[in-house]
Write an enzyme that holds these catalytic residues in place. Structure first.
Site, PDB file in Angstrom:
ATOM      1  N   ARG A   1      38.076  47.087  52.966  1.00 33.67           N
ATOM      2  CA  ARG A   1      36.493  48.014  53.455  1.00 33.67           C
ATOM      3  C   ARG A   1      35.236  47.133  53.589  1.00 33.67           C
ATOM      4  O   ARG A   1      34.489  47.698  53.607  1.00 33.67           O
ATOM      5  CB  ARG A   1      36.202  48.227  51.651  1.00 33.67           C
TER       6      ARG A   1
ATOM      7  N   GLU B   1      44.610  37.107  39.236  1.00 34.22           N
ATOM      8  CA  GLU B   1      44.728  37.754  38.210  1.00 34.22           C
ATOM      9  C   GLU B   1      46.414  36.851  37.790  1.00 34.22           C
ATOM     10  O   GLU B   1      46.311  36.033  36.912  1.00 34.22           O
ATOM     11  CB  GLU B   1      44.923  38.622  37.209  1.00 34.22           C
TER      12      GLU B   1
END
Length: 186
Positions: free
Chosen positions: A69, A106
């Protein structure tokens, strides 16, 4: 450096054009989706304008966008500022000689890359992405730019999740952070 939060001109509410999706991409995560903002011609224009205004006379040489994006927003901002656009991509997506930087996810490690000859010593860079959360990708991008000899003038985002600390990490690296919307407590 401080975090700048823009008061959108003429009272335009960008926040109402950002869709919230609960439990995506996994349970317990609240995803802030800007595809609805990009689809609305007024919201997209407002976001691009507000992201670029502070940098109209900042002496920026290039806009650098982070996949994916950041390409959409960064390309539009580069066009409006009359500048070239440089992509930072995920590993293995750029042809030719690249330099890369690992960053922590993560559950593992990922790598981003930029062409080795894209940035010259002293180039002033405006870094763009849609969202700053933990800051891992943005930190890696800043490291890549600095490793190339570039000077990061600022990093700009539509959305900031301040409770996750990413914007503060960039500030601690002496990078000015500009963002349009905060979602605190999420």
């Amino acid at each position: 450096y401080r975090i700048c939060l823009m008061d959108l001109r003429n009272g335009f509410d960008i926040r109402r054009h950002i869709r919230t999706i609960h439990d995506y991409p996994k349970p317990g995560i609240t995803f802030r989706d800007i595809t609805t903002l990009l689809a609305n011609k007024h919201a997209f224009r407002a976001a691009v304008d507000e992201l670029m205004w502070p940098f109209l006379s900042a002496g920026v040489d290039y806009v650098v966008g982070i996949e994916a994006r950041g390409f959409i927003l960064g390309g539009a901002i580069a066009h409006e500022l009359g500048l070239g656009f440089l992509p930072i991509r995920k590993k293995g997506k750029l042809p030719g000689k690249v330099i890369g930087r690992d960053y922590q996810l993560e559950y593992g490690i990922d790598t981003i890359e930029i062409h080795a000859d894209a940035i010259s010593k002293g180039d002033k860079i405006l870094l763009i992405d849609d969202l700053i959360a933990t800051g891992g990708t943005a930190e890696a991008a800043i490291d890549l730019i600095q490793d190339s000899g570039g000077d990061v003038v600022a990093a700009a985002f539509v959305v900031s999740l301040p409770d996750l600390g990413g914007a503060q990490k960039l500030i601690d690296k002496n990078v000015k952070v500009h963002r349009l919307v905060d979602y605190a407590g999420d």
